[in-house]
Design a protein around this motif. Structure first.
Motif, PDB file in Angstrom:
ATOM      1  N   PRO A  94       0.833  -1.217   0.000  1.00  0.00           N
ATOM      2  CA  PRO A  94       0.000   0.000   0.000  1.00  0.00           C
ATOM      3  C   PRO A  94       0.857   1.252   0.000  1.00  0.00           C
ATOM      4  N   TRP A  95       0.245   2.346  -0.410  1.00  0.00           N
ATOM      5  CA  TRP A  95       0.908   3.656  -0.501  1.00  0.00           C
ATOM      6  C   TRP A  95       1.363   4.095   0.887  1.00  0.00           C
ATOM      7  N   SER A  96       2.555   4.639   0.946  1.00  0.00           N
ATOM      8  CA  SER A  96       3.100   5.160   2.190  1.00  0.00           C
ATOM      9  C   SER A  96       3.104   6.681   2.118  1.00  0.00           C
ATOM     10  N   ARG A  97       2.658   7.337   3.167  1.00  0.00           N
ATOM     11  CA  ARG A  97       2.594   8.803   3.187  1.00  0.00           C
ATOM     12  C   ARG A  97       3.972   9.425   2.979  1.00  0.00           C
ATOM     13  N   ALA A 100      -6.607  -1.712  -3.257  1.00  0.00           N
ATOM     14  CA  ALA A 100      -6.446  -0.889  -2.053  1.00  0.00           C
ATOM     15  C   ALA A 100      -5.304   0.108  -2.228  1.00  0.00           C
ATOM     16  N   ALA A 101      -4.193  -0.335  -2.785  1.00  0.00           N
ATOM     17  CA  ALA A 101      -3.043   0.551  -2.984  1.00  0.00           C
ATOM     18  C   ALA A 101      -3.373   1.645  -3.992  1.00  0.00           C
ATOM     19  N   GLU A 141      -5.411   4.246  -2.294  1.00  0.00           N
ATOM     20  CA  GLU A 141      -4.578   5.103  -1.437  1.00  0.00           C
ATOM     21  C   GLU A 141      -3.803   6.127  -2.254  1.00  0.00           C
ATOM     22  N   THR A 181      -4.664   7.327  -5.153  1.00  0.00           N
ATOM     23  CA  THR A 181      -5.652   8.294  -5.635  1.00  0.00           C
ATOM     24  C   THR A 181      -5.966   9.319  -4.547  1.00  0.00           C
ATOM     25  N   ARG A 182      -6.148   8.843  -3.319  1.00  0.00           N
ATOM     26  CA  ARG A 182      -6.413   9.761  -2.202  1.00  0.00           C
ATOM     27  C   ARG A 182      -5.223  10.685  -1.970  1.00  0.00           C
ATOM     28  N   HIS A 183      -4.031  10.130  -2.048  1.00  0.00           N
ATOM     29  CA  HIS A 183      -2.824  10.932  -1.836  1.00  0.00           C
ATOM     30  C   HIS A 183      -2.695  12.004  -2.920  1.00  0.00           C
TER      31      HIS A 183
END
Length: 127
Positions: free
Chosen positions: A4-7, A26-27, A30, A32-34
Protein backbone atom coordinates in the motif's frame (compact mmCIF):
# COMPACT_ATOMS: atom_id res chain seq x y z
CA UNK A 1 0.78 -6.64 -6.24
CA UNK A 2 2.72 -3.86 -4.54
CA UNK A 3 2.52 -2.67 -0.95
CA UNK A 4 0.00 0.00 0.00
CA UNK A 5 0.91 3.66 -0.50
CA UNK A 6 3.10 5.16 2.19
CA UNK A 7 2.59 8.80 3.19
CA UNK A 8 6.38 9.31 3.34
CA UNK A 9 6.91 7.83 -0.08
CA UNK A 10 6.99 10.28 -2.98
CA UNK A 11 8.76 8.07 -5.48
CA UNK A 12 8.57 7.73 -9.22
CA UNK A 13 8.36 3.97 -8.83
CA UNK A 14 5.05 4.01 -6.96
CA UNK A 15 3.54 6.58 -9.30
CA UNK A 16 4.79 4.62 -12.30
CA UNK A 17 3.18 1.46 -10.91
CA UNK A 18 -0.04 3.42 -10.46
CA UNK A 19 0.18 4.69 -14.02
CA UNK A 20 0.81 1.14 -15.30
CA UNK A 21 -2.13 -0.32 -13.32
CA UNK A 22 0.26 -2.55 -11.38
CA UNK A 23 -1.13 -1.69 -7.95
CA UNK A 24 -3.80 -3.64 -6.17
CA UNK A 25 -7.20 -2.12 -5.59
CA UNK A 26 -6.45 -0.89 -2.05
CA UNK A 27 -3.04 0.55 -2.98
CA UNK A 28 -4.46 2.29 -6.07
CA UNK A 29 -7.19 3.83 -3.92
CA UNK A 30 -4.58 5.10 -1.44
CA UNK A 31 -2.53 6.63 -4.25
CA UNK A 32 -5.65 8.29 -5.63
CA UNK A 33 -6.41 9.76 -2.20
CA UNK A 34 -2.82 10.93 -1.84
CA UNK A 35 -2.89 12.57 -5.27
CA UNK A 36 -5.95 14.55 -4.17
CA UNK A 37 -3.79 16.14 -1.44
CA UNK A 38 -0.28 16.31 -2.96
CA UNK A 39 0.37 18.72 -5.82
CA UNK A 40 3.98 17.57 -6.09
CA UNK A 41 2.94 13.97 -6.81
CA UNK A 42 0.29 15.15 -9.29
CA UNK A 43 2.99 17.09 -11.17
CA UNK A 44 5.30 14.07 -11.04
CA UNK A 45 2.53 11.83 -12.39
CA UNK A 46 1.97 14.24 -15.28
CA UNK A 47 5.72 14.26 -16.00
CA UNK A 48 5.67 10.46 -16.11
CA UNK A 49 2.71 10.49 -18.50
CA UNK A 50 4.51 12.99 -20.75
CA UNK A 51 7.73 10.97 -20.72
CA UNK A 52 5.84 7.78 -21.52
CA UNK A 53 4.08 9.45 -24.46
CA UNK A 54 7.39 10.79 -25.77
CA UNK A 55 9.09 7.39 -25.55
CA UNK A 56 6.16 5.68 -27.24
CA UNK A 57 6.32 8.30 -29.99
CA UNK A 58 9.92 7.45 -30.88
CA UNK A 59 10.42 5.54 -34.12
CA UNK A 60 11.38 1.88 -33.96
CA UNK A 61 14.89 1.49 -35.29
CA UNK A 62 16.75 -1.70 -36.07
CA UNK A 63 20.37 -1.75 -34.95
CA UNK A 64 22.93 -1.69 -37.76
CA UNK A 65 24.09 -5.14 -38.83
CA UNK A 66 27.69 -4.11 -38.10
CA UNK A 67 26.91 -3.94 -34.39
CA UNK A 68 25.57 -7.48 -34.40
CA UNK A 69 28.51 -8.91 -36.35
CA UNK A 70 30.97 -7.14 -34.01
CA UNK A 71 29.16 -8.58 -30.98
CA UNK A 72 29.39 -12.09 -32.45
CA UNK A 73 33.10 -11.62 -33.16
CA UNK A 74 33.75 -10.39 -29.62
CA UNK A 75 31.80 -13.32 -28.16
CA UNK A 76 33.81 -15.75 -30.27
CA UNK A 77 37.08 -14.21 -29.10
CA UNK A 78 35.93 -14.42 -25.47
CA UNK A 79 35.09 -18.12 -25.92
CA UNK A 80 38.51 -18.73 -27.47
CA UNK A 81 40.27 -16.84 -24.67
CA UNK A 82 38.25 -18.72 -22.04
CA UNK A 83 39.08 -22.01 -23.76
CA UNK A 84 42.82 -21.24 -23.63
CA UNK A 85 42.53 -20.25 -19.98
CA UNK A 86 40.72 -23.47 -19.12
CA UNK A 87 43.34 -25.55 -20.94
CA UNK A 88 46.18 -23.74 -19.15
CA UNK A 89 44.49 -24.12 -15.76
CA UNK A 90 43.82 -27.81 -16.44
CA UNK A 91 47.45 -28.41 -17.39
CA UNK A 92 48.62 -26.64 -14.22
CA UNK A 93 46.24 -28.73 -12.11
CA UNK A 94 47.43 -31.99 -13.68
CA UNK A 95 51.06 -30.98 -13.13
CA UNK A 96 50.36 -30.08 -9.49
CA UNK A 97 48.58 -33.37 -8.85
CA UNK A 98 51.47 -35.25 -10.47
CA UNK A 99 54.01 -33.38 -8.35
CA UNK A 100 52.03 -34.09 -5.18
CA UNK A 101 51.73 -37.77 -6.06
CA UNK A 102 55.48 -38.01 -6.74
CA UNK A 103 56.28 -36.21 -3.47
CA UNK A 104 53.99 -38.55 -1.55
CA UNK A 105 55.50 -41.63 -3.21
CA UNK A 106 59.05 -40.43 -2.48
CA UNK A 107 58.26 -39.49 1.13
CA UNK A 108 60.08 -41.15 3.99
CA UNK A 109 58.84 -43.73 6.50
CA UNK A 110 56.86 -42.25 9.40
CA UNK A 111 56.76 -45.27 11.63
CA UNK A 112 54.68 -47.31 9.23
CA UNK A 113 51.81 -44.85 9.12
CA UNK A 114 51.11 -42.45 6.35
CA UNK A 115 50.93 -38.88 7.65
CA UNK A 116 49.61 -36.26 5.26
CA UNK A 117 51.93 -33.25 4.97
CA UNK A 118 49.23 -30.92 6.33
CA UNK A 119 49.15 -32.78 9.64
CA UNK A 120 52.95 -32.62 9.88
CA UNK A 121 52.83 -28.88 9.29
CA UNK A 122 50.18 -28.38 11.97
CA UNK A 123 52.10 -30.49 14.51
CA UNK A 124 55.35 -28.67 13.79
CA UNK A 125 53.90 -25.16 13.85
CA UNK A 126 51.12 -25.20 16.44
CA UNK A 127 53.50 -24.70 19.32
Amino acid sequence: MREPWSREEHEDERLSAFLDDELGEAAALEVTRHLAECDRCVAELEDLRTARAMVRGLPNLDPPAVLFSDAVAVASMERLRWSRTVRAASAALVATIGLLAATFAAGGDHGGTVVPPVELFVVDHVV
